[in-house]
Design a protein around this motif. Structure first.
Motif, PDB file in Angstrom:
ATOM      1  N   GLY A  27      51.949  43.219  31.620  1.00  0.00           N
ATOM      2  CA  GLY A  27      52.043  42.494  32.887  1.00  0.00           C
ATOM      3  C   GLY A  27      52.649  43.830  33.763  1.00  0.00           C
ATOM      4  O   GLY A  27      53.648  44.536  33.656  1.00  0.00           O
ATOM      5  N   CYS A  28      51.861  43.947  34.915  1.00  0.00           N
ATOM      6  CA  CYS A  28      52.186  45.165  35.913  1.00  0.00           C
ATOM      7  C   CYS A  28      51.584  44.694  37.383  1.00  0.00           C
ATOM      8  O   CYS A  28      50.490  44.534  37.194  1.00  0.00           O
ATOM      9  N   PRO A  29      52.650  44.929  38.305  1.00  0.00           N
ATOM     10  CA  PRO A  29      51.874  44.753  39.631  1.00  0.00           C
ATOM     11  C   PRO A  29      51.512  45.727  40.444  1.00  0.00           C
ATOM     12  O   PRO A  29      50.720  45.876  41.205  1.00  0.00           O
ATOM     13  N   MET A  30      51.412  46.996  39.527  1.00  0.00           N
ATOM     14  CA  MET A  30      51.105  48.274  40.252  1.00  0.00           C
ATOM     15  C   MET A  30      49.375  48.358  39.868  1.00  0.00           C
ATOM     16  O   MET A  30      49.036  47.858  38.881  1.00  0.00           O
ATOM     17  N   ARG A  31      48.715  49.111  40.644  1.00  0.00           N
ATOM     18  CA  ARG A  31      47.327  49.409  40.459  1.00  0.00           C
ATOM     19  C   ARG A  31      47.284  50.743  40.532  1.00  0.00           C
ATOM     20  O   ARG A  31      46.274  51.285  41.640  1.00  0.00           O
ATOM     21  N   CYS A  32      47.770  51.642  39.680  1.00  0.00           N
ATOM     22  CA  CYS A  32      47.805  52.913  39.852  1.00  0.00           C
ATOM     23  C   CYS A  32      46.173  53.398  39.623  1.00  0.00           C
ATOM     24  O   CYS A  32      45.754  53.050  38.602  1.00  0.00           O
ATOM     25  N   ASN A  37      46.412  52.547  31.120  1.00  0.00           N
ATOM     26  CA  ASN A  37      46.364  51.158  30.228  1.00  0.00           C
ATOM     27  C   ASN A  37      46.416  50.051  31.204  1.00  0.00           C
ATOM     28  O   ASN A  37      47.169  49.274  31.375  1.00  0.00           O
ATOM     29  N   PRO A  38      45.107  49.969  31.811  1.00  0.00           N
ATOM     30  CA  PRO A  38      44.752  48.625  32.663  1.00  0.00           C
ATOM     31  C   PRO A  38      44.895  47.275  32.008  1.00  0.00           C
ATOM     32  O   PRO A  38      44.851  46.314  32.723  1.00  0.00           O
ATOM     33  N   ASP A  39      44.598  47.408  30.496  1.00  0.00           N
ATOM     34  CA  ASP A  39      44.577  46.161  29.937  1.00  0.00           C
ATOM     35  C   ASP A  39      46.070  45.698  29.911  1.00  0.00           C
ATOM     36  O   ASP A  39      46.138  44.599  29.399  1.00  0.00           O
ATOM     37  N   THR A  40      47.036  46.445  30.436  1.00  0.00           N
ATOM     38  CA  THR A  40      48.426  45.846  30.463  1.00  0.00           C
ATOM     39  C   THR A  40      48.814  45.345  31.550  1.00  0.00           C
ATOM     40  O   THR A  40      49.975  44.696  32.030  1.00  0.00           O
ATOM     41  N   TRP A  41      47.787  45.242  32.780  1.00  0.00           N
ATOM     42  CA  TRP A  41      48.115  44.564  33.906  1.00  0.00           C
ATOM     43  C   TRP A  41      48.414  43.191  34.040  1.00  0.00           C
ATOM     44  O   TRP A  41      49.280  42.447  34.702  1.00  0.00           O
ATOM     45  N   GLU A  42      47.511  42.459  33.425  1.00  0.00           N
ATOM     46  CA  GLU A  42      47.413  40.932  33.413  1.00  0.00           C
ATOM     47  C   GLU A  42      48.774  40.475  33.113  1.00  0.00           C
ATOM     48  O   GLU A  42      49.359  40.551  31.787  1.00  0.00           O
ATOM     49  N   MET A  43      49.611  39.522  33.702  1.00  0.00           N
ATOM     50  CA  MET A  43      50.619  39.194  33.710  1.00  0.00           C
ATOM     51  C   MET A  43      51.057  38.198  32.220  1.00  0.00           C
ATOM     52  O   MET A  43      52.046  37.982  31.675  1.00  0.00           O
ATOM     53  N   ASN A  44      50.044  37.338  32.157  1.00  0.00           N
ATOM     54  CA  ASN A  44      49.840  36.440  31.237  1.00  0.00           C
ATOM     55  C   ASN A  44      49.259  36.820  29.863  1.00  0.00           C
ATOM     56  O   ASN A  44      49.136  35.758  28.924  1.00  0.00           O
ATOM     57  N   THR A  71      62.012  52.671  23.153  1.00  0.00           N
ATOM     58  CA  THR A  71      61.681  52.903  24.496  1.00  0.00           C
ATOM     59  C   THR A  71      60.704  51.667  24.873  1.00  0.00           C
ATOM     60  O   THR A  71      59.857  51.412  24.270  1.00  0.00           O
ATOM     61  N   VAL A  72      60.968  51.282  25.866  1.00  0.00           N
ATOM     62  CA  VAL A  72      60.018  49.971  26.381  1.00  0.00           C
ATOM     63  C   VAL A  72      59.405  50.232  27.502  1.00  0.00           C
ATOM     64  O   VAL A  72      60.143  50.967  28.583  1.00  0.00           O
ATOM     65  N   THR A  73      58.104  50.479  27.682  1.00  0.00           N
ATOM     66  CA  THR A  73      57.397  50.901  28.664  1.00  0.00           C
ATOM     67  C   THR A  73      56.160  49.826  28.993  1.00  0.00           C
ATOM     68  O   THR A  73      56.440  48.631  28.648  1.00  0.00           O
ATOM     69  N   GLY A  74      55.193  50.121  29.479  1.00  0.00           N
ATOM     70  CA  GLY A  74      54.212  49.175  29.775  1.00  0.00           C
ATOM     71  C   GLY A  74      52.795  49.460  30.134  1.00  0.00           C
ATOM     72  O   GLY A  74      52.372  50.567  29.779  1.00  0.00           O
ATOM     73  N   GLY A  75      52.331  48.490  31.068  1.00  0.00           N
ATOM     74  CA  GLY A  75      52.830  47.560  32.099  1.00  0.00           C
ATOM     75  C   GLY A  75      54.459  47.971  32.686  1.00  0.00           C
ATOM     76  O   GLY A  75      54.559  48.936  32.803  1.00  0.00           O
ATOM     77  N   GLU A  76      55.008  46.859  33.056  1.00  0.00           N
ATOM     78  CA  GLU A  76      56.169  47.081  33.803  1.00  0.00           C
ATOM     79  C   GLU A  76      57.250  46.147  32.967  1.00  0.00           C
ATOM     80  O   GLU A  76      57.471  45.040  33.386  1.00  0.00           O
TER      81      GLU A  76
END
Length: 253
Positions: A27-32, A37-44, A71-76
């Protein structure tokens, strides 16, 4: 409190000090534009995991993490503050070094007071925040990430107020984030912070292109070359010059 997890990595070497156990949250609201890692964008999306399960996975190879930690990364990560509090509470009980790799996008000065109180608690459990500042200019930042940077810069100020150790990370993209004027401004901004412990100027690479193709997604930086690592040294020096100027001014006042 379960977390939505994209994946786990047992031996991370670029995610904080030492060898790290790396938790990629979903889950991440950014769209860099250069996100790899665009596969981490979806919140659910992702897999629900208990903090205790993650600690168990860490302990399977604990001897390798003597000078490292989690380390916790993401996503956000800051989109899942409750989960991080539970995870880091368990980690600190076991003496594990804790690090968050964040864009800071979740932070707002006028956010819900309850959320801010939880963030305050999380910071007492956090040894290091690696803050990714994508661009110092508001308009360029929104063009690059589809999000404003006001809250991100305010988060850097917040970390300084809370005396949480901070590493700044900045990806140098040819023709996008490599302008010396903006790099100097970035350095001048972060030069005011007493909690600044390191600066990572990271070279843009093109490895994300193939992932976008597989996902059927448009890659906005297609055709942009990877950053020349020899030129990267000079670009980092521009940021450092900004830091030096700000610190010299503060010392004179």
């Amino acid at each position: 409190m379960q977390g939505r997890i994209h994946s786990l990595e047992s031996f991370g070497t670029v995610d904080g000090p030492g060898v790290r156990f790396v938790v990629f949250v979903q889950g991440c609201p950014m769209r860099c534009a250069y996100c790899h890692n665009p596969d981490t964008w979806e919140m659910n999306g992702g897999t629900l995991m208990e903090p205790s399960y993650i600690i168990e996975q860490y302990e399977r190879n604990i001897s390798f993490y003597k000078d490292g930690g989690i380390t916790v990364t993401g996503g956000e990560p800051l989109m899942q503050v409750d989960f991080l509090i539970d995870l880091f509470t368990l980690a600190k009980e076991k003496g594990i070094h804790t690090c968050i790799d964040s864009s800071g996008i979740a932070y707002k000065k006028n956010a819900n007071p309850d959320w801010l109180a939880k963030l305050d608690k999380l910071m007492t459990l956090t040894d290091l925040v690696m803050l990714d500042i994508k661009h110092i200019d508001p308009d360029k930042h929104k063009e690059l990430t589809s999000q404003p940077n006001e809250g991100i810069l305010a988060f850097a100020e917040y970390l300084n107020e809370k005396k949480v150790n901070m590493w700044i990370r900045h990806v140098i993209v040819p023709g996008v984030t490599d302008d010396d004027t903006y790099l100097f401004r970035l350095g001048y901004f972060i030069g005011q912070f007493t909690n600044l412990k390191a600066l990572d100027a990271l070279p843009y690479h093109t490895m994300g292109e193939s992932k976008y193709e597989k996902l059927g997604m448009e890659y906005k930086l297609k055709g942009v070359p990877a950053m020349d690592k020899d030129k990267l040294i000079a670009k980092k020096e521009v940021i450092l010059n900004g830091i030096r100027k700000r610190r010299a001014e503060l010392a004179d006042n």
